[in-house]
Design a protein around this motif. Structure first.
Motif: not given
Length: 379
Positions: A156, A237-239, A329, A333, A350, A352
């Motif tokens: 990220d 949109a995940a890590r 990612r 997003i 996400a 965050t």
């Protein structure tokens, strides 16, 4: 009879030997050319001191005699200005700085700098470069190499910011060591490092966004197992590390959710219909603790397993070389925000903060709002 070295034609006719062929630059000052068996020859400067001792300086390679002669004169002038004629490498300059730090600021500062130089200078290519031969390109390459692998492994924006922030601190320490060498007259000029600047706004958002056409090319270039990980990132949109850790039992078909755990803790994310179908295929025939996404050998993904294949896929798809895993990612997003999803919802999905979403992706929301306003006839 002296051997001419002023012209390239004359130098090409010389026999290779260890002892340089010398030419007089001025009284007591000579420049020498060492003819190599293969490749370019090298130039050496020689001067007689007031005590009658001969001192030497390796100058490196030059295409023209005049450039070698100029370098010889600059070296002689630096000695006259009080600069030590004894060569000092970057590593030796750092050691000199560490010793000075210990005397001026104590053991804490000394240990910090010493640890930094041990990781990045001592035993490395840049550490062996003579200060008089140090170039701006050497420093820039050294600086870029520090974030190259971090960019590829970044999950990220914070990872990228921290990598650049750390590189900036390392640059500050190195320049402090080189500046001390300059002040102590161990080198004649700071031209090799003065103009190298730190990375700018380390919180600046990444610009690399993959439009639909590039996403298709990337997926086609990926082997099947890697394409599943890439698809999962675009769908959630995940890590990548969060998805690599997910097990079959974390996917809930009835609720259409996926439980993830990562750097921001545990969360349950809502899946789109296409994402539900995708993860259902990945879970088919597997037991609860099995990895939801695995490589061709059934192993859980990690950065060491995806790094090289992903880089190869980027190259095969003819995408820009700065496309890294984080680009997926960032792309997901961006698409969510541009599609009109609320910042709070995107932040929850996400993993965050809304502050991060607003800071780095708020321009997309404004663009969408502007388009809607333009569609309304106010005047």
């Amino acid at each position: 009879m002296a051997n001419p070295i002023e012209s390239k034609t004359a130098r090409d006719r010389l026999k290779p030997r260890r002892e340089p062929y010398w030419a007089r630059v001025e009284a007591g000052l000579f420049v020498g050319y060492r003819k190599a068996e293969q490749g370019e020859g090298t130039w050496i400067a020689r001067r007689r001191t007031e005590e009658g001792k001969q001192v030497y300086r390796a100058l490196g390679t030059f295409t023209d005699y005049d450039d070698a002669a100029k370098a010889t004169r600059r070296w002689a002038e630096s000695i006259d200005a009080g600069v030590s004629h004894k060569g000092m490498t970057v590593a030796q300059a750092c050691e000199h700085y560490v010793t000075d730090l210990g005397m001026r600021k104590g053991t804490g500062s000394k240990k910090d700098a010493e640890g930094r130089f041990r990781r990045l200078i001592y035993g490395k290519k840049i550490g062996g470069i003579d200060l008089s031969a140090l170039k701006t390109s050497h420093i820039k390459s050294w600086l870029a190499a520090q974030i190259e692998s971090d960019e590829e492994d970044a999950e990220d924006e914070d990872d990228l910011r921290r990598a650049k922030d750390s590189a900036n601190r390392n640059l500050a320490s190195l320049k402090a060591a080189l500046n001390l060498a300059l002040n102590d007259r161990l080198v004649a000029t700071d031209a090799g490092w003065k103009t190298v600047s730190k990375f700018g706004d380390v919180g600046r958002r990444r610009e690399r966004f993959l439009p639909a056409e590039q996403r298709v090319k990337l997926l086609k270039a990926c082997p099947e197992d890697l394409s599943h990980l890439v698809s999962a990132m675009l769908l959630t949109a995940a890590r990548p590390g969060e998805l690599a850790s997910a097990a079959v039992q974390h996917f809930n078909w009835e609720q259409g959710t996926l439980a993830l755990e990562g750097k921001t803790g545990y969360r349950i994310v809502t899946l789109s219909s296409s994402a539900m179908t995708f993860f259902a295929e990945r879970a088919r025939g597997k037991i609860g603790n099995a990895p939801l996404l695995a490589n061709a050998y059934g192993q859980r993904w990690n950065k060491d397993l995806w790094k090289k294949p992903f880089k190869a896929a980027v190259k095969a798809a003819q995408l820009p070389p700065d496309v890294v895993m984080y680009s997926l990612r960032h792309t997901a997003i961006s698409e969510m925000i541009a599609g009109g999803m609320d910042s709070f919802v995107v932040a929850r999905l996400a993993g965050t903060s809304t502050e991060m979403i607003d800071k780095h992706y708020g321009h997309l929301r404004h663009d969408r709002t502007r388009a809607k306003l333009d569609a309304v006839a106010l005047l």
